[in-house]
Scaffold this active site. Structure first.
Site, PDB file in Angstrom:
ATOM      1  NE  ARG A  85      -5.366   4.088  10.846  1.00  0.00           N
ATOM      2  CZ  ARG A  85      -5.325   4.286   9.548  1.00  0.00           C
ATOM      3  NH1 ARG A  85      -4.398   3.714   8.818  1.00  0.00           N
ATOM      4  NH2 ARG A  85      -6.208   5.063   8.962  1.00  0.00           N
ATOM      5  CG  HIS A 129     -10.318   3.374   6.266  1.00  0.00           C
ATOM      6  ND1 HIS A 129      -9.087   3.087   6.815  1.00  0.00           N
ATOM      7  CD2 HIS A 129     -10.145   3.247   4.927  1.00  0.00           C
ATOM      8  CE1 HIS A 129      -8.219   2.776   5.853  1.00  0.00           C
ATOM      9  NE2 HIS A 129      -8.863   2.868   4.684  1.00  0.00           N
ATOM     10  CD  GLU A 174      -5.053   6.654   2.255  1.00  0.00           C
ATOM     11  OE1 GLU A 174      -3.879   6.244   2.319  1.00  0.00           O
ATOM     12  OE2 GLU A 174      -5.915   6.171   1.498  1.00  0.00           O
ATOM     13  CG  ASN A 296      -2.221   6.375   5.696  1.00  0.00           C
ATOM     14  OD1 ASN A 296      -1.864   6.304   6.865  1.00  0.00           O
ATOM     15  ND2 ASN A 296      -3.482   6.218   5.329  1.00  0.00           N
ATOM     16  CE1 TYR A 298       0.212   1.245   1.204  1.00  0.00           C
ATOM     17  CE2 TYR A 298      -0.806   3.378   1.609  1.00  0.00           C
ATOM     18  CZ  TYR A 298      -0.721   2.018   1.869  1.00  0.00           C
ATOM     19  OH  TYR A 298      -1.555   1.441   2.801  1.00  0.00           O
ATOM     20  CD  GLU A 371      -3.545   2.947   5.281  1.00  0.00           C
ATOM     21  OE1 GLU A 371      -3.228   2.805   4.065  1.00  0.00           O
ATOM     22  OE2 GLU A 371      -4.699   3.226   5.651  1.00  0.00           O
TER      23      GLU A 371
END
Length: 458
Positions: A85, A129, A174, A296, A298, A371
């Site tokens: 990606r 992005h 995002e 994504n 985290y 991600e």
């Protein structure tokens, strides 16, 4: 705090057709910002302003992926990645955001896609992005409707060149961070400090997503998704004030960006009334069916009501939130932390995926983790191995509980320019010496290579 050790048990078996990949972004690795007709991006301008980047650096060279992409593809091939990606730099393809197309920019992505396919790796381009062309930003950027329209035209150009060889497409990465950090707090490009007046940037990004989906479908694309950042929101206490604050945070960081796409509506009528344009008609465009929904992940966020003196506020991914906001993220204690200070909570990924399945039901397409990664120093990065091991186990647990997840992408292939942090944070599986640009695979790279080989054995 010490990182949780890697489990001695082998990783559980994932489906044979599970897509294993690695993610990067153009603005963080390509460099060559003034070569072959590329226009300026908001990050070029932002990084040139004194004090914007913590170590005073910029991405003019980054990891020089533009010239070293074949070496990086070789690293992906040796790793055993099934997919890569990457993002297409909008100002490299359409330097001013609209107008003439830069064929030399498209030629680069032609070469990259061909190299990936020759190595047996599926290309997964992300069309945006964070690197908005500066010329568009000077006309209002994502605060104005025109940018969404220009984004769709650019998506058509890229699909027209690469669509004969690319199966997987991602529109945006995002939009929450672009809205909050770029337009709301001014701590990312383009550096505006609008707080809640930044909400039009959210709507126009989502509209741009929907218009780009239409453009991609018109070009014959059949596997389209978006990459939204999500994480569980935990309330600091059961009190009414903390519950209300956590609910608002969850609405703004999770539901505001998921529900227009998945349900065709905004999660709050008062919020929707603040958005520009024919919102009801726009939502029909925004909510077109997707083939994949990218997440994504985290960390979770612990949120409470702000104290009278701002006490209890914590960094949001290294970003300090102002005390006038109606919520305050708090420190999550009792978990290991990355070098970025983020808590390592693999089980929150399970929680997130189960929550999404329960909340959105059959409106949620199959999910791809687009991600997941961590920042640690060193080449013998045992902490990153433990992080990945724990999150893969958590992902498998979510799948065993009924979450339909079709792929997992590690962030990131190489160390890179980490936005406002500059080069101070290292997320890569491959170490980059920024003086020589030499690549050195870390212990985590070799660990993941062995994992992928074992998974491929079936």
């Amino acid at each position: 705090m010490t990182t949780v050790p890697v489990s001695p048990l082998p990783l559980p078996r994932f489906p044979r057709d599970f897509l294993w990949g690695v993610s990067t972004s153009a603005a963080q690795i390509e460099g060559a910002v003034a070569e072959d007709g590329r226009g300026r991006s908001v990050w070029d301008v932002f990084a040139a302003e004194a004090g914007r980047i913590k170590d005073g650096s910029d991405a003019r060279v980054a990891t020089d992926h533009y010239h070293r992409y074949r070496e990086d593809v070789g690293l992906l091939e040796e790793l055993g990645a099934g997919a890569y990606r990457f993002s297409v730099a909008w100002p490299r393809v359409v330097p001013d955001g609209d107008g003439p197309v830069n064929e030399a920019g498209l030629d680069f992505y032609d070469r990259l896609v061909d190299a990936l396919l020759a190595a047996g790796i599926a290309p997964v381009p992300t069309l945006f992005h964070w690197d908005t062309p500066q010329a568009l930003e000077e006309r209002g950027g994502w605060l104005v409707r025109e940018t969404a329209e220009r984004f769709a035209a650019y998506a058509d150009v890229v699909a027209g060149r690469l669509g004969d060889r690319v199966e997987h497409w991602i529109t945006l990465n995002e939009p929450a961070e672009v809205t909050l950090l770029g337009y709301g707090l001014g701590q990312h490009a383009p550096g505006r400090q609008l707080l809640f007046e930044a909400l039009p940037a959210a709507h126009h990004q989502l509209l741009g997503h929907g218009l780009a989906v239409q453009a991609l479908r018109a070009r014959g694309a059949t596997n389209i998704g978006i990459a939204n950042s999500h994480g569980p929101t935990w309330r600091a206490s059961p009190s009414e004030a903390d519950t209300e604050a956590a609910g608002l945070y969850d609405l703004l960081l999770n539901r505001l960006f998921a529900e227009p796409v998945l349900l065709g509506r905004y999660p709050d009528e008062e919020l929707a009334a603040l958005l520009p344009g024919p919102v009801a008609e726009d939502l029909k465009v925004i909510s077109q069916p997707l083939d994949r929904y990218g997440i994504n992940y985290y960390q979770p966020t612990l949120v409470g009501a702000p104290g009278a003196d701002g006490a209890g506020a914590a960094d949001f991914g290294g970003i300090r939130l102002p005390p006038e906001l109606p919520f305050a993220p708090r420190e999550i204690e009792g978990y290991p932390r990355t070098d970025f200070g983020w808590p390592v909570v693999p089980e929150a990924l399970t929680e997130l995926l189960v929550t999404f399945r329960e909340r959105y039901g059959d409106r949620l397409p199959p999910v791809v983790i687009t991600e997941n990664g961590c920042s640690y120093e060193g080449v013998e990065d045992a902490e990153r191995i433990a992080f990945l091991d724990g999150h893969l186990r958590a992902l498998h647990a979510a799948m065993a509980s009924g979450a339909d997840v079709r792929g997992y992408f590690v962030w990131s292939l190489t160390d890179n320019f980490e936005w406002a942090e500059g080069y101070a944070r290292r997320f890569g599986l491959v170490h980059v010496d920024y003086a020589t640009l030499a690549r050195t695979p870390k212990a985590s790279y070799h660990w993941l290579r062995d994992v992928l080989r074992e998974q491929a054995r079936g």
